[in-house]
Design an enzyme around this catalytic site. Structure first.
Site, PDB file in Angstrom:
ATOM      1  N   LYS A 289       0.573  -0.786   0.185  1.00 48.83           N
ATOM      2  CA  LYS A 289       0.326   0.547  -0.313  1.00 48.83           C
ATOM      3  C   LYS A 289       0.960   0.809  -0.310  1.00 48.83           C
ATOM      4  O   LYS A 289       2.013   1.491   0.632  1.00 48.83           O
ATOM      5  CB  LYS A 289      -1.099  -0.261   1.396  1.00 48.83           C
ATOM      6  N   GLU A 378     -19.270  -5.012   9.907  1.00 47.02           N
ATOM      7  CA  GLU A 378     -20.484  -4.012  10.799  1.00 47.02           C
ATOM      8  C   GLU A 378     -22.013  -5.214  11.432  1.00 47.02           C
ATOM      9  O   GLU A 378     -22.311  -4.905  12.596  1.00 47.02           O
ATOM     10  CB  GLU A 378     -21.211  -3.297  10.040  1.00 47.02           C
ATOM     11  N   ARG A 406     -25.959  -1.804   6.916  1.00 50.25           N
ATOM     12  CA  ARG A 406     -25.651  -3.449   6.984  1.00 50.25           C
ATOM     13  C   ARG A 406     -25.802  -3.912   7.538  1.00 50.25           C
ATOM     14  O   ARG A 406     -26.801  -5.372   7.630  1.00 50.25           O
ATOM     15  CB  ARG A 406     -23.867  -3.063   6.639  1.00 50.25           C
TER      16      ARG A 406
HETATM   17  C1  LIG Z   1     -18.843  -1.529   4.655  1.00 50.47           C
HETATM   18  C2  LIG Z   1     -17.388  -1.096   4.900  1.00 50.47           C
HETATM   19  N1  LIG Z   1     -17.162  -0.619   5.989  1.00 50.47           N
HETATM   20  C3  LIG Z   1     -15.547   0.038   5.845  1.00 50.47           C
HETATM   21  C4  LIG Z   1     -15.645   0.905   5.001  1.00 50.47           C
HETATM   22  C5  LIG Z   1     -14.862   1.781   5.247  1.00 50.47           C
HETATM   23  N2  LIG Z   1     -12.992   1.477   4.455  1.00 50.47           N
HETATM   24  C6  LIG Z   1     -12.559   1.604   3.646  1.00 50.47           C
HETATM   25  S1  LIG Z   1     -10.981   1.417   2.943  1.00 50.47           S
HETATM   26  C7  LIG Z   1     -11.002  -0.258   3.966  1.00 50.47           C
HETATM   27  C8  LIG Z   1      -9.921  -0.827   4.243  1.00 50.47           C
HETATM   28  C9  LIG Z   1      -9.994  -1.625   2.355  1.00 50.47           C
HETATM   29  O1  LIG Z   1      -8.993  -2.533   3.436  1.00 50.47           O
HETATM   30  P1  LIG Z   1      -8.383  -3.215   1.928  1.00 50.47           P
HETATM   31  O2  LIG Z   1      -9.513  -4.318   1.476  1.00 50.47           O
HETATM   32  O3  LIG Z   1      -7.334  -4.589   2.397  1.00 50.47           O
HETATM   33  O4  LIG Z   1      -7.893  -2.152   0.626  1.00 50.47           O
HETATM   34  P2  LIG Z   1      -6.424  -0.953   0.741  1.00 50.47           P
HETATM   35  O5  LIG Z   1      -6.896   0.296   0.932  1.00 50.47           O
HETATM   36  O6  LIG Z   1      -5.665  -1.869   2.077  1.00 50.47           O
HETATM   37  O7  LIG Z   1      -5.999  -0.917  -0.737  1.00 50.47           O
HETATM   38  C10 LIG Z   1     -12.584   0.711   4.703  1.00 50.47           C
HETATM   39  C11 LIG Z   1     -12.345  -0.302   6.209  1.00 50.47           C
HETATM   40  C12 LIG Z   1     -16.053   0.276   4.089  1.00 50.47           C
HETATM   41  N3  LIG Z   1     -15.238   0.807   2.884  1.00 50.47           N
HETATM   42  N4  LIG Z   1     -17.516  -0.174   3.705  1.00 50.47           N
END
Ligand SMILES: Cc1ncc(C[n+]2csc(CCOP(=O)(O)OP(=O)(O)O)c2C)c(N)n1
Length: 642
Positions: A289, A378, A406
């Protein structure tokens, strides 16, 4: 941007077709340019950074190998899709990202035919991709490839497994790319994360991988017979698979990888090979990342969405913790919860993967054993809280309003029916601004107030937030929801001694004679601003901050409704079924004849812009409130009853 010397290759890419004309070394140069371009724009026009930098090579490889937009790429969450947007015709408008009337920060089909599915919330991509793949079968679009790109963080969400489970048995042509950078926003939580680390490090798997890749290298040359050869390899390594009991294989996916997600040319070869293999398959890609921007690689949480930063030094320029400006609501929540937890040992804190975002980090640092990041889950967060509560703990379950959508059934079925003491802290309530339509927290007042047993509070400022949190843990109240917005409060001095706020008790902030304005939550500050601006107009207004949508302060409402003919309600939430509707119900049930004008979010989806711009667009910023007051005065309604 045609022929821009800073971006000699990128400036010529107007669609993935242009990309396909480049040679290998040019593709690599393009990846450097794309990365620089993203850093350049996002440093001054804030958005998500680290995730997009991490998938630069993957993005180029996907658009190089697949025939988009006919082939479909579904980006999970979509915060990593800046490169995709730039390569698919939006390079020259990328500077408008997340701005009012500009492009959205997330893939949006209405914006481009290359955005195969609308996203913003995590863990949806596999289910959506499966639906698209099956629909293609019905439509006899035989040559269409469907790819879901999902992060390891998003793979902690239950919906992803529902999709995998269904897809595995479906035999649909589907490629899931697991973009594994070993972090969500905060360090990834849970056993799946450990599993992915183990599988990446496993010796037997690496051997298995070598076998597969050797065969795949061969596959490029043999084309149509690919299926036969994969079958052979599968049989050969079956015993290894069984011993290893690969999670994805056990769900009837063919598992490939792990591969280096930054080796662009290798990635292209791998994807070309995988294109020939039918059925559900998963490619495990390892990425970093923030790749290519040192500070983003070193501080991945801060550079998930860093705000304005210096693109040369990596210094984040918008200070998030200055003492001379009011605090962020999230920090007020975080600090207050720690204070309360230090004296009330029943309190535990729960977040579904937003430890930094909601500032539960503050309690986690001080009381790690009483603080839980449960992953992007969630529904689980709510039912887990219910389990804690039924055993006498007092969970403060913090979920962004939009993500709470959700877990609605869990709130009703697991918490409210059993009248359990769970305090739901809904961060990012109301219009959130530049994250836009998928992230606004517009519905919570409506969906919470319709649940029996639920207390629904919305404090007007950070001092009120502290006092309502304090009140919520004083006694057994049953389910208690507290919503507050994104952004900063209004006081610089806010850590005052706690005061109990009687549940269901509003307050009168100003007393006037011409009409009443009733507000809920931080929208009350817009009313105060309007009243301040209206001083010279000599219109005299009573303003009540109702604090609670449920229970309503009926004593106060009887007083207001028997005294005033004209009432305006103001809320940062949808009008249908919200706070204003609750007031209308009260007026109807009690046979008052007041006229009510409700201000809030109309019955349509609201896009991105600053919060102020969106309040104005929806008609409840201070000036819109003033206009409404003037209209009522000019209509010459009798201002007082009798
Ligand atoms: C249902 C939901 N909960 C929380 C989030 C907030 N959120 C956005 S990106 C993220 C992390 C995602 O991690 P990953 O899939 O590993 O992607 P990366 O950012 O590491 O590329 C979160 C928790 C969201 N978008 N949707």
């Amino acid at each position: 941007m045609e022929n821009d010397t800073n971006y000699p290759l990128l400036s010529k890419i107007n669609s993935p077709d242009d990309l396909k004309k480049l040679k290998s070394d040019e593709l690599i140069s393009l990846s450097h340019e794309l990365r620089e371009f993203i850093i350049d724009i996002v440093s001054s026009n804030p958005g998500h950074l680290g995730a997009s930098l991490g998938v630069v090579e993957l993005t180029i490889a996907l658009h190089y190998v697949f025939n988009t937009p006919c082939d479909k790429i579904i980006w999970d969450v979509g915060h990593q899709a800046y490169g995709h947007k730039i390569l698919t015709g939006r390079r020259d408008i990328f500077y408008t990202n997340r701005k009012l009337h500009g492009i959205s920060g997330f893939p949006t089909p209405a914006e481009s035919e290359y955005d195969a599915f609308g996203v913003g919330h995590a863990s949806t991509s596999i289910s959506a991709a499966l639906g698209i793949a099956i629909a293609s079968k019905f439509k006899k679009e035989k040559n269409r490839h469907v790819v879901s790109v999902i992060g390891d963080g998003s793979l902690t969400g239950g919906l992803a497994y529902e999709g995998l489970n269904n897809a595995g048995s479906s035999k649909a042509n589907l490629l899931v790319i697991l973009n594994d950078n070993n972090i969500a926003i905060d360090p990834n939580a849970g056993a799946i994360n450990k599993y992915l680390v183990d599988i990446t490090a496993s010796e037997s798997y690496n051997r298995f991988k070598a076998d597969i890749w050797n065969a795949l290298g061969y596959l490029s040359k043999i084309g149509p017979n690919a299926q036969k050869y994969v079958q052979k390899i599968e049989n050969a390594v079956k015993s290894v698979i069984l011993k290893q009991s690969n999670l994805f294989e056990s769900l009837d996916f063919r598992y490939f990888g792990p591969v280096d997600g930054h080796d662009l040319i290798h990635l292209i070869h791998v994807l070309q090979d995988l294109k020939q293999i039918p059925g559900p398959k998963l490619l495990h890609c390892i990425t970093t990342k923030g790749k290519g921007f040192k500070q983003a690689e070193l501080n991945q949480t801060a550079f998930h969405s860093p705000g304005v930063f210096n693109k040369l030094t990596g210094e984040i320029l918008e200070s998030k913790s200055e003492s001379s400006i009011p605090p962020r609501y999230q920090d007020v929540f975080g600090e207050t919860l720690l204070e309360l937890a230090q004296t009330n040992e029943k309190i535990v804190g729960i977040t579904p993967a937003m430890t930094s975002g909601c500032s539960l980090r503050i309690m986690m640092n001080a009381l790690p054993e009483r603080t839980f990041d449960v992953g992007i889950a969630e529904q689980h967060a709510v039912t887990f809280s219910a389990g804690l509560a039924i055993q006498g703990m007092l969970p403060f379950c913090n979920i962004y309003s939009t993500f709470m959508q959700r877990a609605y059934d869990q709130v009703i079925h697991d918490v409210a029916i059993q009248n359990l003491n769970v305090v739901f802290c809904l961060d990012r309530g109301g219009l959130v601004g530049d994250d836009g339509v998928t992230h606004h927290g517009n519905f919570d007042l409506v969906f919470m107030r319709s649940i029996p047993n639920m207390i629904v509070a919305a404090p007007m400022d950070e001092i009120e937030l502290r006092n309502i949190m304090y009140t919520a843990q004083l006694k057994e109240n049953g389910p208690f929801s507290i919503r507050y917005p994104k952004g900063r409060g209004v006081h610089t001095v806010w850590k005052k001694p706690f005061q109990e706020i009687p549940v269901g008790k509003g307050r009168i902030l100003s007393e006037g004679t011409d009409m009443a304005i009733l507000s809920i939550g931080t929208a009350g500050n817009l009313v105060q601003e309007a009243i301040h601006k209206m001083k010279s107009l000599k219109i005299s207004i009573t303003h009540c901050d109702m604090r609670f949508v449920k229970p309503l302060d009926e004593v106060l409402l009887h007083k207001i409704c028997s005294h005033f003919r004209n009432i305006i309600t103001v809320e940062d939430g949808v009008l249908q079924g919200g706070f204003g509707s609750a007031i209308l119900e009260f007026i109807d049930e009690n046979d008052y004849s007041c006229k009510v004008k409700r201000l809030g979010i109309p019955d349509r989806f609201i896009e991105h812009g600053t919060q102020q711009e969106l309040y104005k667009q929806c008609g409840f910023d201070a000036d819109s409130i003033i206009n409404q007051v003037k209209i009522l005065v000019e209509k010459r309604y009798p201002l007082k009853v009798s």
